[in-house]
Design an enzyme around this catalytic site. Structure first.
Site, mmCIF file in Angstrom:
data_model
loop_
_atom_site.group_PDB
_atom_site.id
_atom_site.type_symbol
_atom_site.label_atom_id
_atom_site.label_comp_id
_atom_site.label_asym_id
_atom_site.label_seq_id
_atom_site.Cartn_x
_atom_site.Cartn_y
_atom_site.Cartn_z
ATOM 1 N N ALA A 11 0.842 -1.142 -0.035
ATOM 2 C CA ALA A 11 0.111 0.002 0.049
ATOM 3 C C ALA A 11 0.787 1.283 -0.054
ATOM 4 N N TYR A 13 2.989 3.810 -2.769
ATOM 5 C CA TYR A 13 2.413 4.514 -4.017
ATOM 6 C C TYR A 13 1.765 4.072 -5.079
ATOM 7 N N LYS A 38 2.175 -4.574 4.946
ATOM 8 C CA LYS A 38 2.761 -4.734 6.511
ATOM 9 C C LYS A 38 2.284 -4.234 7.432
ATOM 10 N N VAL A 81 3.793 -10.120 3.490
ATOM 11 C CA VAL A 81 3.816 -10.895 2.208
ATOM 12 C C VAL A 81 5.236 -11.785 2.570
ATOM 13 N N GLU A 170 19.110 14.881 -0.080
ATOM 14 C CA GLU A 170 17.783 15.369 0.464
ATOM 15 C C GLU A 170 18.042 15.217 2.205
ATOM 16 N N ASP A 300 8.702 0.360 -7.736
ATOM 17 C CA ASP A 300 10.104 0.118 -7.528
ATOM 18 C C ASP A 300 10.385 -1.257 -7.959
ATOM 19 N N ALA A 317 8.503 7.769 -7.258
ATOM 20 C CA ALA A 317 6.940 7.891 -6.767
ATOM 21 C C ALA A 317 6.065 8.278 -7.987
ATOM 22 N N GLN A 318 6.694 9.256 -8.575
ATOM 23 C CA GLN A 318 5.903 9.620 -10.030
ATOM 24 C C GLN A 318 5.465 8.785 -10.824
HETATM 25 P P1 FAD Z 1 6.398 2.007 -1.701
HETATM 26 O O1 FAD Z 1 5.659 3.644 -1.748
HETATM 27 O O2 FAD Z 1 7.790 2.074 -0.983
HETATM 28 O O3 FAD Z 1 5.587 1.041 -1.023
HETATM 29 C C1 FAD Z 1 5.883 -0.211 -0.771
HETATM 30 C C2 FAD Z 1 4.875 -0.732 0.393
HETATM 31 O O4 FAD Z 1 4.997 -2.265 0.398
HETATM 32 C C3 FAD Z 1 4.741 -0.119 1.655
HETATM 33 O O5 FAD Z 1 3.719 0.269 2.117
HETATM 34 C C4 FAD Z 1 5.460 -1.198 2.405
HETATM 35 O O6 FAD Z 1 5.251 -1.205 3.794
HETATM 36 C C5 FAD Z 1 4.911 -2.519 1.856
HETATM 37 N N1 FAD Z 1 5.648 -3.565 1.952
HETATM 38 C C6 FAD Z 1 6.941 -4.180 1.757
HETATM 39 N N2 FAD Z 1 7.260 -5.309 2.034
HETATM 40 C C7 FAD Z 1 6.274 -5.930 2.341
HETATM 41 C C8 FAD Z 1 5.823 -7.172 2.694
HETATM 42 N N3 FAD Z 1 6.778 -8.250 2.654
HETATM 43 N N4 FAD Z 1 4.626 -7.462 2.976
HETATM 44 C C9 FAD Z 1 3.704 -6.227 3.145
HETATM 45 N N5 FAD Z 1 3.913 -5.322 2.703
HETATM 46 C C10 FAD Z 1 5.053 -4.907 2.330
HETATM 47 N N6 FAD Z 1 10.525 9.750 -5.902
HETATM 48 C C11 FAD Z 1 9.835 10.675 -6.608
HETATM 49 O O7 FAD Z 1 9.161 10.673 -7.371
HETATM 50 N N7 FAD Z 1 9.833 11.911 -5.905
HETATM 51 C C12 FAD Z 1 10.686 12.217 -4.757
HETATM 52 O O8 FAD Z 1 10.691 13.428 -4.266
HETATM 53 C C13 FAD Z 1 11.173 10.998 -4.158
HETATM 54 N N8 FAD Z 1 11.778 11.352 -2.917
HETATM 55 C C14 FAD Z 1 12.289 10.086 -2.234
HETATM 56 C C15 FAD Z 1 12.919 10.347 -1.055
HETATM 57 C C16 FAD Z 1 13.503 9.445 -0.329
HETATM 58 C C17 FAD Z 1 14.076 9.701 0.888
HETATM 59 C C18 FAD Z 1 13.377 8.259 -0.698
HETATM 60 C C19 FAD Z 1 13.743 7.008 0.165
HETATM 61 C C20 FAD Z 1 12.940 8.016 -2.002
HETATM 62 C C21 FAD Z 1 12.311 8.973 -2.776
HETATM 63 N N9 FAD Z 1 11.452 8.778 -3.874
HETATM 64 C C22 FAD Z 1 11.117 9.614 -4.780
HETATM 65 C C23 FAD Z 1 11.460 7.205 -4.644
HETATM 66 C C24 FAD Z 1 10.000 6.808 -4.184
HETATM 67 O O9 FAD Z 1 9.882 6.823 -2.845
HETATM 68 C C25 FAD Z 1 9.907 5.310 -4.708
HETATM 69 O O10 FAD Z 1 10.025 5.096 -6.145
HETATM 70 C C26 FAD Z 1 8.325 5.050 -4.432
HETATM 71 O O11 FAD Z 1 8.037 5.025 -3.092
HETATM 72 C C27 FAD Z 1 7.980 3.634 -5.018
HETATM 73 O O12 FAD Z 1 6.493 3.395 -4.789
HETATM 74 P P2 FAD Z 1 6.253 1.905 -4.492
HETATM 75 O O13 FAD Z 1 4.654 1.986 -4.662
HETATM 76 O O14 FAD Z 1 6.845 1.074 -5.624
HETATM 77 O O15 FAD Z 1 6.718 1.569 -3.201
HETATM 78 P P1 NAD Z 2 20.616 6.465 -6.514
HETATM 79 O O1 NAD Z 2 20.879 5.318 -7.087
HETATM 80 O O2 NAD Z 2 19.759 7.429 -7.478
HETATM 81 O O3 NAD Z 2 21.843 7.281 -6.047
HETATM 82 C C1 NAD Z 2 22.898 6.475 -5.381
HETATM 83 C C2 NAD Z 2 24.093 7.005 -5.502
HETATM 84 O O4 NAD Z 2 24.972 6.466 -4.501
HETATM 85 C C3 NAD Z 2 24.685 7.260 -6.929
HETATM 86 O O5 NAD Z 2 25.165 8.731 -6.813
HETATM 87 C C4 NAD Z 2 25.991 6.368 -6.661
HETATM 88 O O6 NAD Z 2 26.960 6.923 -7.569
HETATM 89 C C5 NAD Z 2 26.419 6.262 -5.384
HETATM 90 N N1 NAD Z 2 27.247 4.929 -4.865
HETATM 91 C C6 NAD Z 2 26.666 3.893 -5.248
HETATM 92 N N2 NAD Z 2 27.846 2.979 -4.721
HETATM 93 C C7 NAD Z 2 28.593 3.952 -4.055
HETATM 94 C C8 NAD Z 2 29.492 3.488 -2.970
HETATM 95 N N3 NAD Z 2 30.013 2.228 -2.642
HETATM 96 N N4 NAD Z 2 30.206 4.513 -2.120
HETATM 97 C C9 NAD Z 2 29.660 5.809 -2.523
HETATM 98 N N5 NAD Z 2 28.740 5.797 -3.474
HETATM 99 C C10 NAD Z 2 28.068 5.115 -3.853
HETATM 100 O O7 NAD Z 2 19.648 6.008 -5.339
HETATM 101 P P2 NAD Z 2 18.883 6.929 -4.192
HETATM 102 O O8 NAD Z 2 19.390 8.326 -4.094
HETATM 103 O O9 NAD Z 2 18.458 6.139 -3.123
HETATM 104 O O10 NAD Z 2 17.495 6.909 -5.342
HETATM 105 C C11 NAD Z 2 16.696 6.009 -5.438
HETATM 106 C C12 NAD Z 2 15.657 6.350 -6.315
HETATM 107 O O11 NAD Z 2 14.626 7.287 -5.677
HETATM 108 C C13 NAD Z 2 16.018 7.049 -7.515
HETATM 109 O O12 NAD Z 2 15.329 6.632 -8.676
HETATM 110 C C14 NAD Z 2 15.807 8.413 -6.990
HETATM 111 O O13 NAD Z 2 15.517 9.189 -8.433
HETATM 112 C C15 NAD Z 2 14.657 8.411 -6.331
HETATM 113 N N6 NAD Z 2 14.622 9.572 -5.514
HETATM 114 C C16 NAD Z 2 14.242 10.892 -5.900
HETATM 115 C C17 NAD Z 2 13.789 11.714 -5.210
HETATM 116 C C18 NAD Z 2 13.443 13.164 -5.734
HETATM 117 O O14 NAD Z 2 13.195 13.082 -6.905
HETATM 118 N N7 NAD Z 2 13.439 14.120 -4.859
HETATM 119 C C19 NAD Z 2 14.584 11.755 -3.914
HETATM 120 C C20 NAD Z 2 15.044 10.582 -3.473
HETATM 121 C C21 NAD Z 2 14.891 9.428 -4.437
#
Ligand code: FAD
Ligand code: NAD
Length: 403
Positions: A11, A13, A38, A81, A170, A300, A317-318
């Protein structure tokens, strides 16, 4: 006649968008819909860097799933799961088994540690509410303990962030605001604190706009962040990390190591035997698994190719939310008859926050930095709430401090 059983795993995005749109596309008698997650709450993964640093309380980043789904139409199962048996069309959960006619896998990502020794044991990650709470508390404990140690240990106040991708940047932005607060709270001179970001690539935010990268790095350096660019984390130990640049290695002692250097799809996908790359399944244009046309994989856990550059889209998430909308339409077509549509991402831009009041990004083709970018980031955050829970959820959980 038996109604088809649709089971949605996760549950986040992708899963919530699927379920909320599906109940609009299908009538009560068309299908049985089950959502498995979960926890009984959804968390905004995209806000977890704030909860992890302690700049936003974790309760602001989550809401109850029952508040956004139509409970008369969706059977919500709070369970973990454990496995998917695609041959028997069954999902094994901590609460028993569920059989399906159509399955949607939206289980999100886990940290990718690339087999680097010690990361799983000693590093923190920014992955969910539990990990965010744990990291926030750990950092605060280091500050609270520093002045009580007989001999002050600089490593207590050293925080290493592995990876200067969007998550790393971030999180550093939040630390830039949180550390001065912690110093004030615990009578610590900020000069005693070190925040080090280690990035293996030749630049922070690889692939992003160079002018915006410069802006972000200068801004964070101004907040005390030291960058080690072109340097890779080779090992994590109980004392800190070993980094390598060219042929040189160096040990950095640090009580806090945060691994923010990439993600892979949920291991359940790999364990189920779907063909995958780092836990992500290359799905067909209609988002189904090529060899299993009763299984959709989104978010993801899925991999889709950007044909323009012939490389996978980064998991965001987008994209997960847009995929959820397409899957709902395609499931409705399978249940009621009709043709399935192909998924086409509509990338509106990318904005990375640098703490509460600053950011960098590109939105609708326009470069943004500073307060304008920060306001845009909050609009994006609010839009995602709106898409799932409408204006009520935006009013309850939204971000309104624009300047
Ligand atoms: P999620 O939204 O992560 O949801 C997965 C769900 O599955 C969760 O509710 C989890 O509890 C549940 N789950 C997992 N395992 C189990 C299990 N075994 N059993 C039951 N339930 C389970 N993307 C953007 O587009 N813009 C951003 O600004 C951005 N910022 C980010 C900032 C951070 C710090 C991080 C870490 C990521 C960011 N991302 C951003 C990436 C984005 O968050 C992910 O791409 C997005 O959450 C993926 O959506 P999803 O539905 O695949 O999974
Ligand atoms: P990422 O894969 O985008 O970045 C990981 C970074 O870690 C890379 O720059 C890589 O070169 C570096 N790296 C890898 N191995 C390393 C090592 N051994 N030592 C040092 N550096 C190392 O991963 P992320 O930042 O966790 O993002 C995951 C996903 O979530 C991406 O798709 C990203 O676009 C998305 N995200 C988006 C936003 C946003 O849109 N604001 C914010 C957070 C995450």
């Amino acid at each position: 006649m038996n109604k088809p059983k649709i089971v949605v795993l996760g549950a986040g995005y992708g899963g919530l968008m699927t379920v909320t749109r599906l109940t609009k596309q299908l009538g009560t008698n068309d299908a049985d819909i089950t959502l498995v997650n979960k926890h009984n709450y959804h968390y905004e993964t995209t806000w977890l860097h704030e909860a992890s640093a302690g700049t936003l309380h974790h309760d602001r980043c989550r809401y109850q799933i029952k508040d956004v789904i139509n409970s008369s139409r969706v059977n919500f199962v709070q369970a973990t799961v454990e496995s998917i048996d695609k041959e028997a069309k069954k999902v094994v959960t901590s609460d028993g088994e569920l059989s399906y006619d159509y399955l949607v896998v939206a289980l999100g990502a886990v940290p990718e540690t690339f087999g680097i020794a010690g990361l799983k044991e000693y590093a923190f990650s920014i992955s969910n509410i539990n990990s965010a709470r744990q990291l926030r508390e750990h950092i605060e404990l280091q500050f609270a303990t520093y002045n009580t140690d007989a001999e002050k240990r600089p490593e207590r106040l050293t925080i290493v962030v592995g990876g200067a991708g969007f998550t790393g940047i971030e999180f550093l932005g939040e630390l830039g605001n949180r550390v001065p607060e912690l110093c004030k709270e615990y009578d610590i001179d900020q000069k005693d604190v070190r925040i080090i970001c280690v990035e293996a690539a030749p630049t922070a935010l690889p692939g992003f706009d160079p002018e915006l990268i410069d802006y972000a790095m200068n801004y964070l350096q101004g907040k005390g962040v030291e960058f080690k660019i072109g340097t890779a984390i080779k090992e994590c130990t109980p004392e800190g990390i070993i980094v390598g640049k060219d042929d040189d290695t160096e040990e950095i002692k640090a009580a806090t190591v945060v691994w923010a250097a990439g993600v892979r799809g949920n291991p359940i996908v790999e364990e189920a035997g779907f063909e995958n790359m780092r836990g992500r399944v290359k799905v067909s244009p209609d988002l189904r698994v090529p060899e299993n046309d009763d299984v959709f994989i989104i978010g993801d856990c899925s991999l889709i190719i950007n044909e323009e550059i012939n490389r996978p889209y980064p998991p965001t998430a987008q994209i997960a939310m847009q995929q959820g909308e397409t899957v709902a339409k395609n499931l409705a077509a399978l249940v009621k008859g009709g043709s399935l549509e192909s998924f086409k991402p509509d990338i509106k831009g990318t904005v990375a926050s640098l703490g509460e009041h600053d950011a960098v990004g590109v939105a609708f083709g326009k470069k943004l930095q500073g307060t304008k970018a920060s306001a845009m980031k909050k609009i994006i955050d609010n839009r995602s709430l709106f898409m799932v829970g409408g204006p009520g959820l935006v009013l309850k959980k939204g971000k309104f401090k624009f300047f």
